[in-house]
Design a protein around this motif. Structure first.
Motif, PDB file in Angstrom:
ATOM      1  N   MET A 157       0.825  -1.209   0.000  1.00 54.69           N
ATOM      2  CA  MET A 157       0.000   0.000   0.000  1.00 54.69           C
ATOM      3  C   MET A 157       0.859   1.260   0.000  1.00 54.69           C
ATOM      4  SD  MET A 157      -3.343  -0.688   0.150  1.00 54.69           S
ATOM      5  CE  MET A 157      -4.078   0.686   1.021  1.00 54.69           C
ATOM      6  N   THR A 158       2.078   1.154   0.528  1.00 54.77           N
ATOM      7  CA  THR A 158       2.917   2.331   0.768  1.00 54.77           C
ATOM      8  C   THR A 158       4.020   2.520  -0.269  1.00 54.77           C
ATOM      9  OG1 THR A 158       4.446   1.078   2.163  1.00 54.77           O
ATOM     10  CG2 THR A 158       2.522   2.062   3.237  1.00 54.77           C
ATOM     11  N   GLY A 159       4.258   1.496  -1.068  1.00 51.11           N
ATOM     12  CA  GLY A 159       5.383   1.549  -1.996  1.00 51.11           C
ATOM     13  C   GLY A 159       6.650   0.971  -1.408  1.00 51.11           C
ATOM     14  N   HIS A 160       6.633   0.690  -0.108  1.00 52.00           N
ATOM     15  CA  HIS A 160       7.799   0.109   0.556  1.00 52.00           C
ATOM     16  C   HIS A 160       7.678  -1.416   0.576  1.00 52.00           C
ATOM     17  CE1 HIS A 160       9.136   4.063   1.752  1.00 52.00           C
ATOM     18  NE2 HIS A 160       7.981   4.300   2.351  1.00 52.00           N
ATOM     19  N   LEU A 161       8.819  -2.083   0.540  1.00 53.68           N
ATOM     20  CA  LEU A 161       8.845  -3.535   0.579  1.00 53.68           C
ATOM     21  C   LEU A 161       8.305  -4.026   1.917  1.00 53.68           C
ATOM     22  CD1 LEU A 161       9.846  -5.969  -1.165  1.00 53.68           C
ATOM     23  CD2 LEU A 161      11.987  -5.843   0.130  1.00 53.68           C
ATOM     24  N   GLN A 162       7.355  -4.944   1.877  1.00 52.01           N
ATOM     25  CA  GLN A 162       6.749  -5.474   3.089  1.00 52.01           C
ATOM     26  C   GLN A 162       7.562  -6.665   3.624  1.00 52.01           C
ATOM     27  OE1 GLN A 162       2.106  -5.289   2.541  1.00 52.01           O
ATOM     28  NE2 GLN A 162       3.015  -5.889   0.577  1.00 52.01           N
ATOM     29  N   GLU A 163       7.144  -7.139   4.770  1.00 49.31           N
ATOM     30  CA  GLU A 163       7.766  -8.340   5.323  1.00 49.31           C
ATOM     31  C   GLU A 163       7.392  -9.543   4.460  1.00 49.31           C
ATOM     32  OE1 GLU A 163      10.017  -8.443   7.745  1.00 49.31           O
ATOM     33  OE2 GLU A 163       9.855  -6.256   7.690  1.00 49.31           O
ATOM     34  N   VAL A 220      14.258 -18.916   8.067  1.00 49.45           N
ATOM     35  CA  VAL A 220      14.296 -17.501   8.464  1.00 49.45           C
ATOM     36  C   VAL A 220      15.519 -16.814   7.870  1.00 49.45           C
ATOM     37  CG1 VAL A 220      14.463 -15.905  10.412  1.00 49.45           C
ATOM     38  CG2 VAL A 220      12.983 -17.928  10.564  1.00 49.45           C
ATOM     39  N   ALA A 221      16.665 -17.467   7.983  1.00 46.53           N
ATOM     40  CA  ALA A 221      17.887 -16.890   7.414  1.00 46.53           C
ATOM     41  C   ALA A 221      17.778 -16.773   5.898  1.00 46.53           C
ATOM     42  CB  ALA A 221      19.091 -17.741   7.804  1.00 46.53           C
ATOM     43  N   LEU A 222      17.192 -17.777   5.263  1.00 45.50           N
ATOM     44  CA  LEU A 222      17.013 -17.748   3.812  1.00 45.50           C
ATOM     45  C   LEU A 222      16.057 -16.629   3.426  1.00 45.50           C
ATOM     46  CD1 LEU A 222      17.525 -19.068   1.054  1.00 45.50           C
ATOM     47  CD2 LEU A 222      15.644 -20.646   1.548  1.00 45.50           C
ATOM     48  N   ARG A 223      14.966 -16.525   4.138  1.00 45.67           N
ATOM     49  CA  ARG A 223      13.997 -15.451   3.878  1.00 45.67           C
ATOM     50  C   ARG A 223      14.651 -14.080   4.011  1.00 45.67           C
ATOM     51  NH1 ARG A 223      10.099 -14.977   8.619  1.00 45.67           N
ATOM     52  NH2 ARG A 223      11.869 -13.744   9.368  1.00 45.67           N
ATOM     53  N   ASN A 224      15.421 -13.889   5.066  1.00 44.77           N
ATOM     54  CA  ASN A 224      16.066 -12.596   5.296  1.00 44.77           C
ATOM     55  C   ASN A 224      17.104 -12.289   4.213  1.00 44.77           C
ATOM     56  OD1 ASN A 224      14.524 -12.292   7.570  1.00 44.77           O
ATOM     57  ND2 ASN A 224      16.127 -12.930   8.995  1.00 44.77           N
ATOM     58  N   ALA A 225      17.824 -13.315   3.765  1.00 38.19           N
ATOM     59  CA  ALA A 225      18.836 -13.105   2.721  1.00 38.19           C
ATOM     60  C   ALA A 225      18.192 -12.710   1.405  1.00 38.19           C
ATOM     61  CB  ALA A 225      19.667 -14.379   2.547  1.00 38.19           C
ATOM     62  N   VAL A 226      17.082 -13.356   1.078  1.00 33.90           N
ATOM     63  CA  VAL A 226      16.390 -13.050  -0.179  1.00 33.90           C
ATOM     64  C   VAL A 226      15.758 -11.663  -0.112  1.00 33.90           C
ATOM     65  CG1 VAL A 226      14.469 -13.711  -1.669  1.00 33.90           C
ATOM     66  CG2 VAL A 226      15.994 -15.464  -0.744  1.00 33.90           C
ATOM     67  N   ARG A 227      15.138 -11.343   1.012  1.00 35.78           N
ATOM     68  CA  ARG A 227      14.525 -10.019   1.147  1.00 35.78           C
ATOM     69  C   ARG A 227      15.577  -8.924   1.076  1.00 35.78           C
ATOM     70  NH1 ARG A 227      13.119  -5.924   4.444  1.00 35.78           N
ATOM     71  NH2 ARG A 227      10.990  -5.061   4.195  1.00 35.78           N
ATOM     72  N   ALA A 228      16.728  -9.159   1.699  1.00 34.55           N
ATOM     73  CA  ALA A 228      17.807  -8.174   1.663  1.00 34.55           C
ATOM     74  C   ALA A 228      18.308  -7.964   0.236  1.00 34.55           C
ATOM     75  CB  ALA A 228      18.956  -8.609   2.571  1.00 34.55           C
ATOM     76  N   ALA A 229      18.379  -9.038  -0.539  1.00 34.73           N
ATOM     77  CA  ALA A 229      18.829  -8.930  -1.926  1.00 34.73           C
ATOM     78  C   ALA A 229      17.864  -8.082  -2.746  1.00 34.73           C
ATOM     79  CB  ALA A 229      18.972 -10.321  -2.538  1.00 34.73           C
ATOM     80  N   ILE A 230      16.545  -8.331  -2.580  1.00 37.85           N
ATOM     81  CA  ILE A 230      15.555  -7.560  -3.334  1.00 37.85           C
ATOM     82  C   ILE A 230      15.522  -6.110  -2.848  1.00 37.85           C
ATOM     83  CG2 ILE A 230      13.089  -7.301  -3.790  1.00 37.85           C
ATOM     84  CD1 ILE A 230      12.849 -10.338  -3.796  1.00 37.85           C
ATOM     85  N   ALA A 231      15.577  -5.910  -1.521  1.00 39.22           N
ATOM     86  CA  ALA A 231      15.565  -4.554  -0.969  1.00 39.22           C
ATOM     87  C   ALA A 231      16.771  -3.760  -1.470  1.00 39.22           C
ATOM     88  CB  ALA A 231      15.555  -4.608   0.557  1.00 39.22           C
ATOM     89  N   GLY A 232      17.932  -4.406  -1.514  1.00 45.56           N
ATOM     90  CA  GLY A 232      19.131  -3.726  -2.004  1.00 45.56           C
ATOM     91  C   GLY A 232      19.008  -3.345  -3.466  1.00 45.56           C
ATOM     92  N   ALA A 233      18.452  -4.240  -4.274  1.00 45.26           N
ATOM     93  CA  ALA A 233      18.277  -3.949  -5.695  1.00 45.26           C
ATOM     94  C   ALA A 233      17.296  -2.798  -5.901  1.00 45.26           C
ATOM     95  CB  ALA A 233      17.794  -5.194  -6.422  1.00 45.26           C
ATOM     96  N   LEU A 234      16.208  -2.784  -5.126  1.00 45.68           N
ATOM     97  CA  LEU A 234      15.228  -1.700  -5.251  1.00 45.68           C
ATOM     98  C   LEU A 234      15.836  -0.365  -4.842  1.00 45.68           C
ATOM     99  CD1 LEU A 234      12.034  -3.456  -3.809  1.00 45.68           C
ATOM    100  CD2 LEU A 234      12.563  -2.993  -6.210  1.00 45.68           C
ATOM    101  N   GLU A 235      16.648  -0.377  -3.800  1.00 41.67           N
ATOM    102  CA  GLU A 235      17.281   0.862  -3.345  1.00 41.67           C
ATOM    103  C   GLU A 235      18.288   1.371  -4.385  1.00 41.67           C
ATOM    104  OE1 GLU A 235      17.511   4.099  -1.151  1.00 41.67           O
ATOM    105  OE2 GLU A 235      16.186   2.399  -0.704  1.00 41.67           O
ATOM    106  N   ARG A 236      19.043   0.451  -4.964  1.00 39.92           N
ATOM    107  CA  ARG A 236      19.980   0.855  -6.021  1.00 39.92           C
ATOM    108  C   ARG A 236      19.221   1.431  -7.217  1.00 39.92           C
ATOM    109  NH1 ARG A 236      22.296  -4.059  -4.566  1.00 39.92           N
ATOM    110  NH2 ARG A 236      21.378  -5.119  -6.370  1.00 39.92           N
ATOM    111  N   GLY A 237      18.078   0.822  -7.517  1.00 41.14           N
ATOM    112  CA  GLY A 237      17.263   1.314  -8.628  1.00 41.14           C
ATOM    113  C   GLY A 237      16.771   2.725  -8.386  1.00 41.14           C
TER     114      GLY A 237
END
Length: 249
Positions: A157-163, A220-237
């Protein structure tokens, strides 16, 4: 933009009829030798991407498509900001099965085609439906198919990556298959959640990131690693977009 949006949605509806007719023929003709329904899915990719190609204010670039294998199980996960995400992800042109909201399967022509493709329905918040969807995803992965999941569960709803929810990562851990993060850039501002009027030009980019092997990570670790990868790519974008605006100014 309101008039253009109405005309565009009417165009989508009218195109669904001939596209579904072709899909039905492909389903019948290829079923004896294409049990994975790859041919039908690739046609469905064209069907979805066609609406991007025909929209004069939408532009799309796909980066890293070569990281997606044609065969072999993988869990593909992407962020979800807009209804348009589905169309741009069809532009990957690789075999996979969608995990999608069950209500979408009831949409005339589009939902019927989803059923023909063997995509996986899911009722959000319904435990029985979730268990059925997980069971079907296991079957697909064991048969060497990839599945594509929006781990946020719904559009932001906000444009920010959710959990992220755990399901995709539980599957990857259980079956030992890679998770492929996919960052979708630039769709949210064009058509946000609960909106039907196209707001502005779209310069979208689908960025396929490096696969992440579960290895010894728990879900949990896998989920966090994948979310961090997508969040980093979105921020770079976002940073690249700001730099482009400065240069243009």
């Amino acid at each position: 933009m309101r008039a253009f949006s109405i005309a565009y949605w009417v165009f989508i509806v009218l195109c669904c009829i001939p596209f579904f007719a072709i899909a039905l023929v492909l389903f019948v003709v290829t079923l004896p030798f294409d049990r994975r329904r790859v041919v039908l899915h690739l046609f469905s990719c064209f069907w979805g991407a066609f609406y991007i190609y025909c929209n004069p204010i939408w532009h799309l670039r796909v980066v890293g498509r070569e990281k997606l294998a044609w065969r072999g199980p993988a869990v593909l996960v992407a962020n979800h900001a807009s209804l348009i995400d589905v169309l741009v992800l069809f532009s990957l042109y690789r075999p996979f099965k969608w995990v999608s909201k069950a209500g979408n399967f009831k949409i005339p022509f589009i939902g019927w085609n989803m059923t023909l493709n063997g995509y996986v329905p899911l009722v959000r918040g319904n435990q029985r439906s979730t268990l059925r969807a997980m069971k079907e995803c296991r079957k697909l992965l064991r048969r060497g198919m990839s599945v594509l999941i929006f781990p946020e569960g719904t559009r932001t709803m906000t444009g920010h990556l959710q959990e992220f929810k755990d399901g995709a990562f539980f599957l990857a851990r259980e079956l030992g298959c890679p998770v492929v993060p996919i960052a979708v850039h630039g769709t949210g501002d064009c058509l946000p959640k609960h909106g039907a009027v196209l707001r502005q030009k779209m310069y979208a980019r689908v960025e396929v990131l490096d696969p992440i092997q579960p290895g010894d990570m728990d879900k949990v670790a896998l989920r966090n690693a994948v979310r961090a990868a997508i969040a980093g790519a979105l921020e770079r974008g976002k940073g690249e977009a700001r730099e482009a605006e400065v240069v243009a100014a």
